[in-house]
Design a protein around this motif. Sequence first.
Motif, PDB file in Angstrom:
ATOM      1  N   PRO A  76       0.799  -1.228   0.000  1.00  0.00           N
ATOM      2  CA  PRO A  76       0.000   0.000   0.000  1.00  0.00           C
ATOM      3  C   PRO A  76       0.829   1.274   0.000  1.00  0.00           C
ATOM      4  N   ASP A  77       2.058   1.203   0.584  1.00  0.00           N
ATOM      5  CA  ASP A  77       2.782   2.452   0.822  1.00  0.00           C
ATOM      6  C   ASP A  77       4.279   2.172   0.897  1.00  0.00           C
ATOM      7  N   PHE A  82       7.930  -0.735   7.560  1.00  0.00           N
ATOM      8  CA  PHE A  82       7.702  -2.180   7.573  1.00  0.00           C
ATOM      9  C   PHE A  82       7.707  -2.738   6.161  1.00  0.00           C
ATOM     10  N   PHE A  83       7.019  -2.075   5.227  1.00  0.00           N
ATOM     11  CA  PHE A  83       6.978  -2.576   3.855  1.00  0.00           C
ATOM     12  C   PHE A  83       8.351  -2.459   3.189  1.00  0.00           C
ATOM     13  N   LEU A 108      -2.893   2.743  -1.193  1.00  0.00           N
ATOM     14  CA  LEU A 108      -4.084   2.592  -0.347  1.00  0.00           C
ATOM     15  C   LEU A 108      -5.375   2.801  -1.135  1.00  0.00           C
ATOM     16  N   ASP A 109      -5.348   2.523  -2.429  1.00  0.00           N
ATOM     17  CA  ASP A 109      -6.518   2.727  -3.279  1.00  0.00           C
ATOM     18  C   ASP A 109      -6.901   1.409  -3.942  1.00  0.00           C
ATOM     19  N   GLY A 110      -8.143   0.995  -3.772  1.00  0.00           N
ATOM     20  CA  GLY A 110      -8.597  -0.283  -4.294  1.00  0.00           C
ATOM     21  C   GLY A 110      -8.510  -0.386  -5.805  1.00  0.00           C
ATOM     22  N   LEU A 111      -8.874   0.677  -6.533  1.00  0.00           N
ATOM     23  CA  LEU A 111      -8.824   0.652  -7.989  1.00  0.00           C
ATOM     24  C   LEU A 111      -7.387   0.548  -8.489  1.00  0.00           C
ATOM     25  N   THR A 112      -6.487   1.303  -7.847  1.00  0.00           N
ATOM     26  CA  THR A 112      -5.071   1.225  -8.214  1.00  0.00           C
ATOM     27  C   THR A 112      -4.529  -0.168  -7.947  1.00  0.00           C
ATOM     28  N   PRO A 133      -5.321  -4.121   0.982  1.00  0.00           N
ATOM     29  CA  PRO A 133      -6.364  -3.582   1.852  1.00  0.00           C
ATOM     30  C   PRO A 133      -7.719  -4.244   1.619  1.00  0.00           C
ATOM     31  N   GLN A 134      -7.966  -4.723   0.393  1.00  0.00           N
ATOM     32  CA  GLN A 134      -9.247  -5.355   0.114  1.00  0.00           C
ATOM     33  C   GLN A 134      -9.295  -6.756   0.706  1.00  0.00           C
ATOM     34  N   SER A 135     -10.481  -7.289   0.833  1.00  0.00           N
ATOM     35  CA  SER A 135     -10.662  -8.631   1.368  1.00  0.00           C
ATOM     36  C   SER A 135      -9.992  -9.658   0.483  1.00  0.00           C
TER      37      SER A 135
END
Length: 339
Positions: A76-77, A82-83, A108-112, A133-135
């Motif tokens: 996400p970032d 940590f990442f 942190l964007d679902g579409l991306t 972040p998504q399920s």
Amino acid sequence: MTRSRKPNRSTRSDVAKLAGVSTAVVSYVFNDGPKPVAADTKQKVLKAAAKLNYQPNSMAKALRAGTSKLFGVIVPDFSNPFFANMNDSLEKEATKAGYSVLFMSSHLDGLTEQRCISRLLARDVDAVFGEFPQSGEVFQSLDARGCPFILFDYSRQAVGAKVVSSDFRQATQLATNHLLSHGYRHIAMLLGHGADPSDPRVQAWSEVHHAHKLPVGPIVRSDFTREGAYKATLSLLDNATDETGSGVRPEAIFACSDLEAIGALRALHERGIRVPEDMGLISFDGTKECLYTYPQLSSLRQDTKSIAKLAVKTALNPDAAPDVQLVPVQLDLRRSCGH
């Protein structure tokens, strides 16, 4: 100004012409077969290749072998320490296995995130690693073409993916029990928005409080960011009341990432609350950031090296790997929780 042109890359035909052999012979030399090549002929080809600075197309060779020798990683970032640690560990393990790694960020964007997945699949990567972040159910609907997905920040079973992660339940139990051992009885948790009631951290949080016959402390949604935790902690401090309205504030905070702990630490300082004299604080991740705060942060350290090793092993042989593999965390005690 004129744009300089990239020099043409030497081809197999160029090497064959200079060495006085066929292109097939050049292919046999650099692919170790399938037909043998005489030693003197092989030397001619290698000398011609060196003179022309010829580099075989490793991607084409890998694809002929049925593998791209390429892994994809989505986080996400990139700025999260940590990442950064996780990416470094994955890259080292992939290199040991003879693979290259292509890194992407979902911001942190679902579409991306979906676009990143599609782009990696289009590159025929051999596996996709990531924290999504998504399920986990999102992978069930993908046309993954046999590409395995390995989640490294998701510690429960995910449909359509393998999980190799720190043990969130164990981490929460360690942190909460340690704070309770100091005599703290009003503890708050800072947790990102993606966690639901079935999340192992949420479940363990309730279980430990119930085991000690204590009311379950508040779980404050704060994102996994410094800013989110800073604002959430200010709100928690300024608005915390018990059922009688007497203004009881937490005695300690468990932040579910180092970045959240750093944001909380600033909020506590701004409100004149001393750590650990007035309030204990413990975090999750265990990055080097914990060593450079004041006071230094006690933290549950994730073993990124072990996670990466298991994750790459799973990618290479997904059918033989369990659906969920959890790696224990290590509690590093420093001053922020009073030791």
